[in-house]
Design a protein around this motif. Structure first.
Motif, PDB file in Angstrom:
ATOM      1  N   GLU A 134      -5.454  12.509 -26.618  1.00 36.82           N
ATOM      2  CA  GLU A 134      -5.851  11.566 -25.585  1.00 36.82           C
ATOM      3  C   GLU A 134      -5.584  10.137 -26.053  1.00 36.82           C
ATOM      4  O   GLU A 134      -6.053   9.708 -27.092  1.00 36.82           O
ATOM      5  N   ARG A 135      -4.844   9.388 -25.276  1.00 34.74           N
ATOM      6  CA  ARG A 135      -4.519   8.016 -25.646  1.00 34.74           C
ATOM      7  C   ARG A 135      -4.665   7.084 -24.462  1.00 34.74           C
ATOM      8  O   ARG A 135      -5.129   5.972 -24.603  1.00 34.74           O
ATOM      9  N   ASN A 136      -4.246   7.542 -23.332  1.00 29.35           N
ATOM     10  CA  ASN A 136      -4.227   6.664 -22.163  1.00 29.35           C
ATOM     11  C   ASN A 136      -5.533   6.736 -21.385  1.00 29.35           C
ATOM     12  O   ASN A 136      -5.575   7.151 -20.232  1.00 29.35           O
ATOM     13  N   HIS A 137      -6.626   6.338 -22.026  1.00 28.02           N
ATOM     14  CA  HIS A 137      -7.930   6.343 -21.387  1.00 28.02           C
ATOM     15  C   HIS A 137      -8.547   4.965 -21.516  1.00 28.02           C
ATOM     16  O   HIS A 137      -8.045   4.099 -22.232  1.00 28.02           O
ATOM     17  N   MET A 138      -9.677   4.769 -20.821  1.00 28.31           N
ATOM     18  CA  MET A 138     -10.353   3.483 -20.898  1.00 28.31           C
ATOM     19  C   MET A 138     -10.992   3.317 -22.269  1.00 28.31           C
ATOM     20  O   MET A 138     -11.686   4.202 -22.767  1.00 28.31           O
ATOM     21  N   GLN A 139     -10.766   2.152 -22.881  1.00 34.34           N
ATOM     22  CA  GLN A 139     -11.383   1.832 -24.163  1.00 34.34           C
ATOM     23  C   GLN A 139     -12.890   1.679 -23.962  1.00 34.34           C
ATOM     24  O   GLN A 139     -13.341   0.988 -23.064  1.00 34.34           O
ATOM     25  N   TYR A 140     -13.674   2.339 -24.825  1.00 32.06           N
ATOM     26  CA  TYR A 140     -15.125   2.147 -24.782  1.00 32.06           C
ATOM     27  C   TYR A 140     -15.689   2.603 -26.117  1.00 32.06           C
ATOM     28  O   TYR A 140     -15.586   3.779 -26.462  1.00 32.06           O
ATOM     29  N   MET A 141     -16.272   1.674 -26.861  1.00 34.41           N
ATOM     30  CA  MET A 141     -16.814   2.005 -28.171  1.00 34.41           C
ATOM     31  C   MET A 141     -17.939   3.023 -28.035  1.00 34.41           C
ATOM     32  O   MET A 141     -18.894   2.830 -27.290  1.00 34.41           O
ATOM     33  N   PHE A 166     -15.228  -4.486 -16.716  1.00 33.29           N
ATOM     34  CA  PHE A 166     -13.926  -3.820 -16.760  1.00 33.29           C
ATOM     35  C   PHE A 166     -13.026  -4.444 -17.817  1.00 33.29           C
ATOM     36  O   PHE A 166     -12.424  -3.753 -18.641  1.00 33.29           O
ATOM     37  N   ILE A 167     -12.960  -5.773 -17.817  1.00 35.24           N
ATOM     38  CA  ILE A 167     -12.108  -6.467 -18.776  1.00 35.24           C
ATOM     39  C   ILE A 167     -12.732  -6.438 -20.176  1.00 35.24           C
ATOM     40  O   ILE A 167     -12.052  -6.204 -21.180  1.00 35.24           O
ATOM     41  N   GLY A 168     -14.052  -6.652 -20.240  1.00 38.39           N
ATOM     42  CA  GLY A 168     -14.733  -6.718 -21.526  1.00 38.39           C
ATOM     43  C   GLY A 168     -14.652  -5.444 -22.338  1.00 38.39           C
ATOM     44  O   GLY A 168     -14.559  -5.478 -23.568  1.00 38.39           O
ATOM     45  N   PHE A 169     -14.670  -4.308 -21.653  1.00 35.50           N
ATOM     46  CA  PHE A 169     -14.532  -3.026 -22.335  1.00 35.50           C
ATOM     47  C   PHE A 169     -13.085  -2.536 -22.319  1.00 35.50           C
ATOM     48  O   PHE A 169     -12.499  -2.239 -23.354  1.00 35.50           O
ATOM     49  N   GLY A 170     -12.526  -2.425 -21.123  1.00 36.22           N
ATOM     50  CA  GLY A 170     -11.227  -1.779 -20.962  1.00 36.22           C
ATOM     51  C   GLY A 170     -10.062  -2.501 -21.596  1.00 36.22           C
ATOM     52  O   GLY A 170      -9.041  -1.873 -21.904  1.00 36.22           O
TER      53      GLY A 170
END
Length: 207
Positions: free
Chosen positions: A16-23, A110-114
């Motif tokens: 999985e690579r193309n997903h939303m970034q979220y720590m 959206f911008i702050g995480f993604g």
């Protein structure tokens, strides 16, 4: 309650690579965790995710009723906005990123995480590897997940304030001790364990 279902140190490979970034998101282990939760939901009416984050788990759960909660105000605003039809942008420039802290809550999240490095809230603008578009990845992931979350009730409360229906399965993915802090206030693990010891419901948690 049920104590540790899985340990946070699981070392699982993923393509999985193309997903939303979220720590702290559970995208890498969702395919292993969801079937276990689903099995324990057989005789339950409601699935409650008290620390829903980017909703990698609850979006894959099937239950008559689903409740998602998170203390992060902007993140819940984002989920509610997408649920109500808002479509995130496909492109976020570095200048957009710099201005995003003044944006409306849903766009800010959206911008702050993604669009941040490693999904840490405003932890630095994520520059694409090759032609990778973080904003587009986050947009596509959110829209796909929300296709399965039209009936989810979202709340922005402290976990102890959520009204949990009887006959619920409660899932808690709490922040781990001695790791990078999340964007809300420091988490009080002792208070959580005290709360947990008083619960009569089925509770499964990480931590």
């Amino acid at each position: 309650y049920t104590k540790h279902l899985l340990q946070p140190s699981l070392n699982l490979e993923t393509k999985e690579r193309n997903h939303m970034q979220y720590m702290g998101g559970k995208v890498r282990i969702a395919k292993y965790l969801v079937p276990v939760l689903q099995e324990r939901l057989k005789d339950k009416d409601t699935f409650v995710d008290l620390f829903c984050g980017s909703c990698n788990i609850i979006s894959a759960i099937k239950a008559p009723n689903r409740i998602a909660n998170d203390l992060h105000k902007e993140l819940i605003a984002l989920h509610k906005a997408v649920q109500q039809g808002w479509v995130p942008p496909s492109v976020v420039t570095e200048e957009d990123y710099k201005q995003a802290k003044q944006a409306e809550d849903h766009l800010k999240a959206f911008i702050g995480f993604g669009c941040s490095f490693s999904g840490k809230y405003f932890g630095g603008y994520a520059r694409g590897e090759g032609d990778r578009n973080y904003a587009l990845n986050a947009k596509n992931t959110l829209l796909k997940k929300h296709q399965n979350m039209k009936d989810v009730e979202f709340f922005n409360l402290n976990y102890s304030e959520v009204n949990i229906p009887s006959n619920s399965l409660v899932y808690c993915d709490i922040p781990y001790k001695d790791t990078t802090k999340y964007s809300t206030d420091s988490f009080d693990h002792s208070s959580f364990y005290s709360w947990l010891s008083l619960q009569l419901l089925a509770v499964i948690y990480f931590g």
